[in-house]
Design a protein around this motif. Structure first.
Motif, PDB file in Angstrom:
ATOM      1  N   ALA A 105      17.212   6.823  17.416  1.00  0.00           N
ATOM      2  CA  ALA A 105      17.519   5.603  17.115  1.00  0.00           C
ATOM      3  C   ALA A 105      17.134   5.549  15.545  1.00  0.00           C
ATOM      4  CB  ALA A 105      16.673   4.519  17.737  1.00  0.00           C
ATOM      5  N   ALA A 106      16.060   6.143  15.291  1.00  0.00           N
ATOM      6  CA  ALA A 106      15.774   6.275  13.546  1.00  0.00           C
ATOM      7  C   ALA A 106      16.852   7.041  12.739  1.00  0.00           C
ATOM      8  CB  ALA A 106      14.307   7.109  13.449  1.00  0.00           C
ATOM      9  N   LEU A 107      17.785   7.719  13.319  1.00  0.00           N
ATOM     10  CA  LEU A 107      18.615   8.408  12.728  1.00  0.00           C
ATOM     11  C   LEU A 107      19.614   7.665  12.561  1.00  0.00           C
ATOM     12  CD1 LEU A 107      18.439  12.421  14.273  1.00  0.00           C
ATOM     13  CD2 LEU A 107      17.574  11.341  11.840  1.00  0.00           C
ATOM     14  N   ARG A 108      19.974   6.897  13.336  1.00  0.00           N
ATOM     15  CA  ARG A 108      21.222   5.828  13.520  1.00  0.00           C
ATOM     16  C   ARG A 108      21.049   4.674  12.618  1.00  0.00           C
ATOM     17  NH1 ARG A 108      21.450   7.075  19.219  1.00  0.00           N
ATOM     18  NH2 ARG A 108      20.361   5.098  19.409  1.00  0.00           N
ATOM     19  N   CYS A 109      19.719   4.366  12.370  1.00  0.00           N
ATOM     20  CA  CYS A 109      19.535   2.856  11.697  1.00  0.00           C
ATOM     21  C   CYS A 109      19.836   2.971  10.138  1.00  0.00           C
ATOM     22  CB  CYS A 109      18.095   2.486  11.802  1.00  0.00           C
ATOM     23  SG  CYS A 109      16.753   3.815  10.622  1.00  0.00           S
ATOM     24  N   GLY A 110      20.132   2.074   9.636  1.00  0.00           N
ATOM     25  CA  GLY A 110      20.327   1.701   8.392  1.00  0.00           C
ATOM     26  C   GLY A 110      19.312   2.370   7.126  1.00  0.00           C
ATOM     27  N   LEU A 111      19.890   2.490   5.851  1.00  0.00           N
ATOM     28  CA  LEU A 111      19.107   3.025   4.970  1.00  0.00           C
ATOM     29  C   LEU A 111      17.741   2.228   4.470  1.00  0.00           C
ATOM     30  CD1 LEU A 111      21.765   4.397   2.166  1.00  0.00           C
ATOM     31  CD2 LEU A 111      20.618   5.682   3.825  1.00  0.00           C
ATOM     32  N   GLY A 112      17.886   0.765   4.800  1.00  0.00           N
ATOM     33  CA  GLY A 112      16.575   0.046   4.535  1.00  0.00           C
ATOM     34  C   GLY A 112      15.731   0.191   5.670  1.00  0.00           C
ATOM     35  N   GLU A 113      15.879   0.558   6.892  1.00  0.00           N
ATOM     36  CA  GLU A 113      15.145   0.798   7.927  1.00  0.00           C
ATOM     37  C   GLU A 113      14.706   2.232   8.060  1.00  0.00           C
ATOM     38  OE1 GLU A 113      15.822  -3.034  10.421  1.00  0.00           O
ATOM     39  OE2 GLU A 113      16.680  -1.120  11.072  1.00  0.00           O
ATOM     40  N   LYS A 114      15.530   3.325   7.708  1.00  0.00           N
ATOM     41  CA  LYS A 114      15.280   4.827   7.986  1.00  0.00           C
ATOM     42  C   LYS A 114      14.111   5.131   7.548  1.00  0.00           C
ATOM     43  CE  LYS A 114      18.853   7.001   7.766  1.00  0.00           C
ATOM     44  NZ  LYS A 114      19.459   7.195   8.991  1.00  0.00           N
ATOM     45  N   GLU A 115      13.607   4.785   6.293  1.00  0.00           N
ATOM     46  CA  GLU A 115      12.074   5.475   5.970  1.00  0.00           C
ATOM     47  C   GLU A 115      11.255   5.144   6.869  1.00  0.00           C
ATOM     48  OE1 GLU A 115       9.583   5.854   2.165  1.00  0.00           O
ATOM     49  OE2 GLU A 115      11.266   4.865   2.142  1.00  0.00           O
ATOM     50  N   ASP A 116      10.990   3.758   7.056  1.00  0.00           N
ATOM     51  CA  ASP A 116       9.933   3.458   8.073  1.00  0.00           C
ATOM     52  C   ASP A 116      10.154   3.983   9.593  1.00  0.00           C
ATOM     53  OD1 ASP A 116       9.059   2.044   5.968  1.00  0.00           O
ATOM     54  OD2 ASP A 116       9.986  -0.076   6.430  1.00  0.00           O
ATOM     55  N   LYS A 117      11.160   3.905   9.983  1.00  0.00           N
ATOM     56  CA  LYS A 117      11.591   4.379  11.279  1.00  0.00           C
ATOM     57  C   LYS A 117      11.253   5.969  11.446  1.00  0.00           C
ATOM     58  CE  LYS A 117      13.387   0.941  13.448  1.00  0.00           C
ATOM     59  NZ  LYS A 117      12.753   0.202  14.600  1.00  0.00           N
ATOM     60  N   LEU A 118      11.618   6.700  10.323  1.00  0.00           N
ATOM     61  CA  LEU A 118      11.457   8.014  10.602  1.00  0.00           C
ATOM     62  C   LEU A 118       9.995   8.312  10.155  1.00  0.00           C
ATOM     63  CD1 LEU A 118      14.596   9.500   8.776  1.00  0.00           C
ATOM     64  CD2 LEU A 118      14.018   9.652  10.923  1.00  0.00           C
ATOM     65  N   GLY A 119       9.313   7.617   9.630  1.00  0.00           N
ATOM     66  CA  GLY A 119       7.927   7.770   9.385  1.00  0.00           C
ATOM     67  C   GLY A 119       6.964   7.591  10.664  1.00  0.00           C
ATOM     68  N   SER A 120       7.439   6.356  11.358  1.00  0.00           N
ATOM     69  CA  SER A 120       6.926   6.320  12.684  1.00  0.00           C
ATOM     70  C   SER A 120       6.989   7.165  13.465  1.00  0.00           C
ATOM     71  CB  SER A 120       7.290   4.810  13.113  1.00  0.00           C
ATOM     72  OG  SER A 120       6.715   4.401  14.179  1.00  0.00           O
ATOM     73  N   PHE A 121       8.277   7.657  13.663  1.00  0.00           N
ATOM     74  CA  PHE A 121       8.631   8.729  14.548  1.00  0.00           C
ATOM     75  C   PHE A 121       7.841   9.865  14.448  1.00  0.00           C
ATOM     76  CE2 PHE A 121      11.315  12.392  15.286  1.00  0.00           C
ATOM     77  CZ  PHE A 121      11.531  12.421  16.979  1.00  0.00           C
ATOM     78  N   THR A 122       7.522  10.267  13.113  1.00  0.00           N
ATOM     79  CA  THR A 122       6.832  11.609  12.608  1.00  0.00           C
ATOM     80  C   THR A 122       5.656  11.446  13.227  1.00  0.00           C
ATOM     81  OG1 THR A 122       8.578  12.081  11.012  1.00  0.00           O
ATOM     82  CG2 THR A 122       6.310  13.060  10.880  1.00  0.00           C
ATOM     83  N   LYS A 123       4.768  10.370  12.995  1.00  0.00           N
ATOM     84  CA  LYS A 123       3.545  10.078  13.325  1.00  0.00           C
ATOM     85  C   LYS A 123       3.337  10.335  14.986  1.00  0.00           C
ATOM     86  CE  LYS A 123       2.158   7.212   9.629  1.00  0.00           C
ATOM     87  NZ  LYS A 123       1.628   5.934   9.140  1.00  0.00           N
ATOM     88  N   LYS A 124       4.386   9.703  15.496  1.00  0.00           N
ATOM     89  CA  LYS A 124       4.148   9.609  17.118  1.00  0.00           C
ATOM     90  C   LYS A 124       4.440  11.098  17.513  1.00  0.00           C
ATOM     91  CE  LYS A 124       5.725   6.862  21.058  1.00  0.00           C
ATOM     92  NZ  LYS A 124       6.518   5.659  21.289  1.00  0.00           N
ATOM     93  N   ALA A 125       5.376  11.722  17.016  1.00  0.00           N
ATOM     94  CA  ALA A 125       5.653  13.100  17.648  1.00  0.00           C
ATOM     95  C   ALA A 125       4.144  13.937  17.197  1.00  0.00           C
ATOM     96  CB  ALA A 125       6.657  13.639  16.632  1.00  0.00           C
ATOM     97  N   MET A 126       3.672  13.766  16.076  1.00  0.00           N
ATOM     98  CA  MET A 126       2.440  14.543  16.068  1.00  0.00           C
ATOM     99  C   MET A 126       1.329  14.286  17.002  1.00  0.00           C
ATOM    100  SD  MET A 126       2.240  14.533  11.822  1.00  0.00           S
ATOM    101  CE  MET A 126       0.679  15.167  11.681  1.00  0.00           C
ATOM    102  N   HIS A 127       1.260  12.805  17.172  1.00  0.00           N
ATOM    103  CA  HIS A 127       0.381  12.436  18.280  1.00  0.00           C
ATOM    104  C   HIS A 127       0.472  12.963  19.552  1.00  0.00           C
ATOM    105  CE1 HIS A 127      -2.699   9.701  19.972  1.00  0.00           C
ATOM    106  NE2 HIS A 127      -1.655   9.423  20.816  1.00  0.00           N
ATOM    107  N   ILE A 128       1.798  13.128  20.188  1.00  0.00           N
ATOM    108  CA  ILE A 128       1.959  13.756  21.422  1.00  0.00           C
ATOM    109  C   ILE A 128       1.690  15.087  21.312  1.00  0.00           C
ATOM    110  CG2 ILE A 128       3.958  14.142  22.804  1.00  0.00           C
ATOM    111  CD1 ILE A 128       5.228  11.390  22.255  1.00  0.00           C
ATOM    112  N   GLN A 129       1.611  15.863  20.390  1.00  0.00           N
ATOM    113  CA  GLN A 129       1.545  17.251  20.322  1.00  0.00           C
ATOM    114  C   GLN A 129       2.388  18.084  21.224  1.00  0.00           C
ATOM    115  OE1 GLN A 129      -2.639  17.984  21.749  1.00  0.00           O
ATOM    116  NE2 GLN A 129      -3.547  17.575  19.625  1.00  0.00           N
ATOM    117  N   LEU A 130       3.663  18.126  20.483  1.00  0.00           N
ATOM    118  CA  LEU A 130       4.568  18.662  21.250  1.00  0.00           C
ATOM    119  C   LEU A 130       4.722  20.074  21.494  1.00  0.00           C
ATOM    120  CD1 LEU A 130       7.732  16.713  19.274  1.00  0.00           C
ATOM    121  CD2 LEU A 130       6.811  16.383  21.883  1.00  0.00           C
TER     122      LEU A 130
END
Length: 419
Positions: free
Chosen positions: A111-136
Motif C-alpha cells: 500500500a505504501a508503494l502505491r500511495c501518492g507522493l504526498g503520503e509516500k514518505e510517511d507510509k514508507l517510514g511507518s512501514f520501515t519502523k514496523k518491519a524493524m520491530h517484527i524482526q524479519l
C-alpha cells in the motif's frame, strides 16, 4: 409219607432257604452297585460343576485383567501424546502469529508503494519502523522429526504361547483321590483316623483332615504335593463313631489344675512332704485299648513320681507305687503292686510319651492251688516309653471291667496329657 418223600421235602426246604439267602446276597450286591453308581455319577456331576465354575471365574478374571491392562496402556499413549503435542501446538501458535504479522506487513508495504507522493514518505517510514520491530530475520525453531516422540506399542507375542502352555496344563481329572482313609478306630471320646496313599507316584508334602460330628458326610482327607499350591481331591467320606467315654482327669484334686477339656493336668502346688495322686474322673480305661500319657511340660524329678493305672482311686495315696497299681517313675523304674521290677525304661522328660496296653490272660480266678476261691485275675501289661517296652503279668485281687489311670508328682511344673 415215605422216607424218600421226607428226604425230598427236607432237601426242598434247604434249597428254598439257600435260594432265599442267595437272593438276599444278590440284593445286597445290587444295593452296593447302586451306591457305587451313585458315587460315580454324583462325583462326576460335582467335578463338572467345579470345572465350569473355576474356568468361568478364570475367564471373567482374565477378561477383567486384560481390559484393565489395555486401559492402562491406552492411558500411557494418551499421556505421551498430550505431553508431546503441547510444545508443537505452542510452536505452531507462534508461527501462525508470525505469518499473520508478515501478511499484514506485506499489505502495508504494497500500500505504501502505491500511495501518492504526498503520503509516500510517511507510509514508507511507518512501514520501515514496523518491519524493524517484527524482526524479519528471527525465525522460531521447529524440532526435527528424530527429536519428536514416535509412539509405538511393544507386545510380547510369546505371552500367547506361555498362556497356551499354562492353560493346557491347568487342572486335572482323576478317577481316585491320591489318599484314602484306611481305618477309623474307636478311641475314648474320639476317633483315630489312619489314611494311606493309593497313588504311589504322588509325593505328598502335607495332609488335611476334615470331619463332621454329625450328618451324612463323615471324615475325609486330602493332600498337597511337593512344590504344589493346590490341594488334591477329598477322599471318599468314611463314617465312624465312638461309644467310649472321653478320658478325663478328676477335677478338684488338690495340687493340680486341669485344662478346659480335662484331658491335661498341671502340677501347680508343690510340697516336698507330699506327692498327691490325681486319678481319672471315672474308671474309663478298658483292656484292649492303648492308654497314652504325653509329657507337655516337665519339672524337677523325684523317685516318688509315677504314671500308670490302678484298680481303685485310693484316697490319700502318696504315689501310684502301691498295691493294685502298675506304674512307671520319671526315672524309668517300673513298679508292679508297689514292687520295683528289674527291667527299666528310659527316663521321662519333656516330650516323652508313655503307653499302657493290657489284655486279659485268665478269664477266671486262678491261684497257686488252682482253686477258684480267693484267687487272682491275671492281666498282661505292656508299657512302652521311648523306643523300649516291658511286658509282664499283673495279678489283681478281683475281676475288673475297667481301670483308673493316674499320676503323681512331688514338684510343680509337670503337665500331663492323656489320650
Amino acid at each position: 409219607m415215605s422216607v424218600e418223600v421226607d428226604s425230598l421235602v427236607q432237601e426242598a426246604k434247604e434249597n428254598i432257604e439257600a435260594a432265599q439267602n442267595y437272593r438276599s446276597e444278590l440284593q445286597q450286591r445290587l444295593h452296593g452297585l447302586n451306591q457305587a453308581r451313585k458315587q460315580v455319577r454324583g462325583s462326576s456331576s460335582q467335578a463338572r460343576e467345579t470345572l465350569r465354575r473355576h474356568f468361568s471365574e478364570l475367564q471373567a478374571t482374565a477378561t477383567q485383567l486384560l481390559t484393565e491392562r489395555l486401559a492402562a496402556l491406552l492411558a500411557e499413549v494418551d499421556a505421551v501424546e498430550a505431553a508431546s503435542v503441547k510444545p508443537l501446538d505452542d510452536c505452531q501458535s507462534i508461527i501462525e502469529h508470525g505469518v499473520g504479522q508478515a501478511d499484514e506487513l506485506l499489505r502495508e508495504g504494497e500500500a505504501a508503494l502505491r500511495c501518492g507522493l504526498g503520503e509516500k514518505e510517511d507510509k514508507l517510514g511507518s512501514f520501515t519502523k514496523k518491519a524493524m520491530h517484527i524482526q524479519l530475520d528471527s525465525l522460531p525453531e521447529v524440532p526435527a522429526l528424530v527429536d519428536v516422540p514416535s509412539v509405538s506399542a511393544q507386545l510380547d507375542d510369546s505371552l500367547l504361547g506361555v498362556l497356551r502352555d499354562w492353560v493346557s496344563r491347568h487342572g486335572s481329572v482323576s478317577s481316585h483321590p491320591p489318599v484314602q482313609i484306611e481305618e477309623l478306630q474307636e478311641r475314648p471320646g474320639s476317633i483315630l483316623v489312619r489314611w494311606c496313599k493309593v497313588d504311589e507316584d504322588f509325593m505328598a508334602a502335607e495332609y488335611r483332615l476334615q470331619y463332621r460330628r454329625s450328618g451324612s458326610r463323615g471324615s475325609q482327607v486330602c493332600a498337597r504335593g511337593e512344590g504344589r499350591t493346590e490341594w488334591s481331591a477329598w477322599s471318599t467320606p468314611q463314617t465312624g463313631y465312638t461309644t467310649l467315654p472321653a478320658l478325663e482327669w478328676c477335677p478338684g484334686t488338690e495340687g493340680y489344675i486341669l485344662s478346659s477339656r480335662r484331658n491335661m493336668a498341671l502340677r501347680n502346688d508343690a510340697t516336698q512332704a507330699r506327692c498327691p495322686v490325681i486319678y481319672s474322673n471315672t474308671p474309663t480305661y478298658f483292656c484292649g485299648q492303648t492308654l497314652t500319657f504325653k509329657i507337655a511340660a516337665a519339672g524337677q524329678v523325684d523317685r516318688r513320681d509315677s504314671l500308670g493305672v490302678c484298680v481303685d482311686n485310693q484316697k490319700g495315696a502318696e504315689s501310684l507305687q502301691r498295691d493294685q497299681a502298675v506304674c512307671i517313675s520319671t526315672n524309668g523304674a517300673v513298679f508292679v503292686n508297689g514292687k520295683e521290677m528289674t527291667n527299666q525304661l528310659p527316663a521321662i522328660s519333656l516330650g516323652s510319651t508313655v503307653t499302657f496296653d493290657m489284655e486279659v490272660v485268665n478269664m477266671f480266678p486262678v491261684s497257686s492251688n488252682n482253686s477258684l476261691n480267693g484267687g487272682s485275675f491275671k492281666l498282661r501289661v505292656t508299657i512302652g516309653s521311648g523306643n523300649r517296652e516291658v511286658v509282664f503279668d499283673w495279678l489283681v485281687d478281683q475281676a475288673v471291667d475297667s481301670l483308673f489311670f493316674g499320676c503323681s508328682f512331688v514338684h510343680s511344673g509337670w503337665k500331663v496329657l492323656v489320650y
